[in-house]
Design an enzyme around this catalytic site. Structure first.
Site, short mmCIF file in Angstrom:
data_model
loop_
_atom_site.label_atom_id
_atom_site.label_comp_id
_atom_site.label_asym_id
_atom_site.label_seq_id
_atom_site.Cartn_x
_atom_site.Cartn_y
_atom_site.Cartn_z
N LYS A 126 43.54 36.42 31.65
CA LYS A 126 43.30 35.44 30.58
C LYS A 126 42.11 35.82 29.71
CE LYS A 126 43.02 32.00 33.51
NZ LYS A 126 43.57 32.57 34.75
N THR A 127 40.99 36.13 30.34
CA THR A 127 39.77 36.40 29.58
C THR A 127 39.94 37.62 28.69
OG1 THR A 127 38.37 35.37 31.26
CG2 THR A 127 37.31 36.92 29.76
N GLU A 170 40.97 30.33 26.00
CA GLU A 170 41.42 30.65 27.35
C GLU A 170 41.81 29.35 28.03
OE1 GLU A 170 39.62 32.70 31.41
OE2 GLU A 170 38.80 33.24 29.46
#
Length: 475
Positions: A126-127, A170
């Site tokens: 995600k990051t 995010e």
């Protein structure tokens, strides 16, 4: 602790003075930064002076160290980290005063209000994907607001308040936060069981992603990596429900395909094909197949939003990572030291594969800190098996975070599952003894990689210092 999401989610400019309990964390600091940049009154407290706090103080945000009821000041709203305990004195005081209490998810939703939200979800990646998408959009001329779970190396920040209507965020599934955001569009990198301390079963965890897809705007769209079984299943169900869905990956039949991938040292590249047409080359300054697929998902979203391929790939090529995602900490005595956030077996395997392309002829020396008792209990054996891709492994004790210790669940569970000869694996529960253990195992040409979501990130600089001292003493 769990704070319920209120029935009515107010926009940030209607929250009054807002105080953040746990402001030093990646999630809360991002929300606070955006609010402060918009001129809204913000304060916060944390029990640690984290790397996110200096940038907040530069914006004029008062960041207290330690927790005290007096820190609430004249706050109207209090946003609380999930890591806070019920007996936190500021939480107790906020409840006594009847202040508005919000979980992180509601705080982020408040700053999203009125914008087109582009959410990035998934078990892993995600990051990095949020950072890649932000970098691509900036290069294409957009000015999005963004909130990332790590520091973008290009900007030195984990959040910024943009000037257009796009909001890149995010979207964390660990506590169900991503079900609050109501995005216009979303990326799902993969879906693989995790956070079962919250969800209970793998089936419930996977269902949460179906529920997430159902929160998207009906005129929005979903991007899924079809190389991942869970994300492919999500794509199929989303399409069946009538949501526009774009698939990416190396697999035949993907709407946007990575073809002929090449991984050289710390770089990677591929050709990008859509509908049988070669759009051009995608190059990255970061290694690993999983990062290439993350970039492909970001590219797909940018293209669907109407931005040009050339501009988007230029932004992706310039992306040099986010803090704690295969981050080079330095080099000493011919040894390179990297740090990464990987804490799930799949993430460990992906980062070790990427590290192999970096290390070349040297050895890969890994320090791994298991994160959370509950996760280690469920996945400890798989963590150890994944670590078998290294040459030397040092396993630390479990980083407890928001949980209490369990004497039956320690780093020894992971170390015992590493399929390497006993001399190449060590369980070192004394945190301060780990840097010397790593420095003793590393030789010129090797790569030392520290892995985990906890305090293991502090080890890299200490290892480099020991290596330099050893090199100086040998002269």
């Amino acid at each position: 602790m769990r704070i319920p999401v209120p029935d009515e989610l107010l926009p940030a400019d209607q929250l009054g003075s807002t105080h953040f309990i746990g402001i030093g964390g990646a999630g809360l600091s991002a929300i606070a930064r955006i609010m402060a940049a918009r001129g809204l009154p913000v304060t916060g407290s944390d029990d640690q002076d984290t790397p996110f706090l200096p940038a907040l103080r530069e914006l004029g945000v008062t960041c207290h160290l330690g927790y005290d009821p007096a820190h609430l000041g004249d706050a109207d709203t209090v946003v609380v980290t999930t890591a806070a305990r019920e007996d936190n004195p500021e939480v107790v005081e906020a409840r006594r005063r009847g202040l508005r209490l919000l979980p992180r998810s509601a705080g982020l939703a408040a700053v999203m209000a009125g914008q087109r939200v582009l959410a990035v979800a998934g078990t892993h990646g995600k990051t990095t994907t949020t950072g890649l998408l932000t970098s691509a959009l900036l290069a294409a001329g957009a000015h999005p607001t963004y909130a990332v779970g790590g520091v973008l190396t290009a900007t030195g920040r984990n959040a910024d308040a943009g000037s257009d209507d796009l909001f890149v965020a995010e979207a964390d599934e660990s506590d169900g936060a991503f079900l609050v955001y109501r995005p216009h569009a979303a990326i799902v990198t993969n879906v693989e069981a995790d956070h079962l301390d919250n969800w209970g079963t793998e089936e419930a965890y996977r269902q949460a992603f179906d529920d997430f897809a159902a929160t998207l705007d009906r005129d929005g769209f979903l991007v899924c990596c079809a190389d991942d079984e869970g994300a492919a299943a999500l794509a199929a169900s989303a399409r069946a429900a009538g949501l526009e869905t774009i698939t990416v990956g190396e697999s035949e039949g993907c709407d946007l395909r990575a073809v002929d991938p090449v991984f050289e040292g710390s770089t990677s590249r591929c050709r990008v094909v859509r509908g049988g047409r070669d759009l051009g080359e995608l190059r990255l300054a970061i290694p690993g197949r999983h990062y290439l697929l993350d970039a492909l998902a970001a590219l797909a979203m940018g293209l669907r939003l109407g931005f040009s391929f050339d501009d988007l790939v230029l932004g992706l090529a310039g992306f040099t990572g986010t803090g704690r995602r295969m981050e080079l900490k330095g080099e000493a005595a011919g040894v390179r030291v990297y740090d990464s956030y990987a804490h799930h077996p799949v993430e460990i395997a992906g980062d070790l594969q990427a590290a192999r392309s970096i290390v070349g002829e040297g050895q890969l020396v890994v320090a791994f800190q298991p994160h959370l008792v509950s996760r280690t209990r469920i996945f400890g054996t798989q963590m150890g098996e994944a670590l078998g891709a290294a040459d030397e492994v040092v396993v630390l004790d479990v980083y407890l975070a928001r949980e209490d210790a369990d004497p039956a669940v320690t780093g020894a569970l992971v170390a015992g599952a590493v399929p390497l000869p006993s001399g190449q694996v060590a369980y070192v529960p004394d945190f301060d003894a780990v840097p010397a253990e790593l420095a003793a195992r590393a030789r010129p040409g090797d790569v030392v990689l520290t892995l985990g979501a906890g305090s293991v990130t502090q080890l890299g600089p200490r290892v480099l210092e020991l290596l330099r001292e050893g090199a100086d003493g040998a002269r």
